[in-house]
Design a protein around this motif. Structure first.
Motif, short mmCIF file in Angstrom:
data_model
loop_
_atom_site.label_atom_id
_atom_site.label_comp_id
_atom_site.label_asym_id
_atom_site.label_seq_id
_atom_site.Cartn_x
_atom_site.Cartn_y
_atom_site.Cartn_z
N ASP A 127 -10.41 36.19 71.92
CA ASP A 127 -9.84 35.59 70.71
C ASP A 127 -9.34 34.17 70.99
O ASP A 127 -9.52 33.27 70.18
N GLU A 128 -8.70 33.99 72.16
CA GLU A 128 -8.21 32.66 72.51
C GLU A 128 -9.38 31.70 72.76
O GLU A 128 -9.33 30.53 72.35
N HIS A 131 -10.73 30.57 69.43
CA HIS A 131 -9.86 29.56 68.82
C HIS A 131 -10.02 28.21 69.52
O HIS A 131 -10.09 27.15 68.86
N THR A 132 -10.10 28.22 70.84
CA THR A 132 -10.25 26.97 71.60
C THR A 132 -11.59 26.30 71.29
O THR A 132 -11.66 25.07 71.16
N ARG A 134 -13.24 26.45 68.52
CA ARG A 134 -13.12 25.83 67.19
C ARG A 134 -12.32 24.53 67.26
O ARG A 134 -12.59 23.59 66.51
N ASP A 135 -11.33 24.49 68.15
CA ASP A 135 -10.58 23.24 68.33
C ASP A 135 -11.49 22.12 68.84
O ASP A 135 -11.34 20.96 68.44
#
Length: 252
Positions: A127-128, A131-132, A134-135
């Motif tokens: 999950d992290e 998210h990273t 997408r950043d």
């Protein structure tokens, strides 16, 4: 009688310092006393010059790379996160020079985010890592590494439609990358219910189209088998003709 100068000493007169006992034995327990002289607050990165932000951020990023190579992934994640705390952009207009400097900070931030996502994958923090990734795409929408990573994660999580769109974008940017083709083939197989279709593969052109249902073509093995049969039939016919000719010649 010969005179002996003061500098002429026999070996017995010279002290042997190698035989001297050390002041502190090797097995001795040492106790150090430290005194805190000063405490300074962490500076706000936005107040630092761009050159200092890049220097400090890269030092921490390189530390993360060192930890990653030693397979110390938790420490690598911590180092990358500290680097990202420094590699931030001000987001204000200040002339062409300032914009170029801020662009340089963004480039280093993208590198650090990609490294962070890779370390998160090693720790199975999916999950992290999602998210990273997408950043990264927020800063650099056409970053192929992040597109591929994001698409693979979405495919593994069952988000097939989102994964297909992301992987299609990556394939358009780098059509020759085999890893993208392989991941797209896996995704098509998952969409078909996990059925393993032997001897078939999707056309890359079809994957790039709007309709991503696999447009299947037969494998080359089947075609090669048919061609060998034709060749054998032709050889049999030729041999039959040759034998017939020899028999007729012998009778004459």
């Amino acid at each position: 009688m010969d005179r002996i100068s003061s500098t002429d000493k026999s070996p017995a007169d010279i002290p042997d310092y190698n035989l001297r006992e050390p002041d502190i034995p090797a097995w001795a327990a040492l106790l150090y006393q430290l005194q805190l002289l000063d405490v300074r607050e962490k500076p706000d990165p936005l107040t630092l010059p761009v050159a200092d932000r890049i220097r400090i951020g890269n030092q921490k990023r390189e530390r993360g790379n060192f930890n990653f190579q030693r397979e110390e992934y938790s420490m690598a994640v911590r180092a990358y996160s500290m680097a990202l705390d420094v590699l931030i952009t001000c987001g204000r207009d200040g002339g062409e020079k300032v914009e170029e400097e801020e662009e340089e900070v963004r480039d280093y931030r993208v590198k650090c985010l990609n490294n962070l996502a890779t370390a998160q994958l090693k720790l199975e923090r999916y999950d992290e890592a999602l998210h990273t990734s997408r950043d990264v795409l927020t800063l650099e929408p056409n970053n192929v590494k992040s597109l591929f990573r994001l698409g693979k994660l979405q495919s593994d999580m069952g988000e097939y439609e989102e994964a297909m769109e992301v992987l299609k974008r990556a394939l358009k940017l780098e059509p020759a990358t085999k890893a993208i083709h392989v991941e797209l083939s896996k995704l098509v197989k998952r969409q078909s219910g996990g059925r393993d279709i032997q001897g078939w593969k999707p056309k890359p052109a079809e994957l790039l189209g709007e309709n991503i249902t696999p447009f299947l073509i037969p494998s080359k093995k089947k075609e090669s088998g048919t061609s060998w049969k034709c060749i054998l039939c032709a050889l049999v016919v030729a041999l039959s003709s040759l034998v017939t000719s020899l028999i007729l010649t012998a009778r004459n």
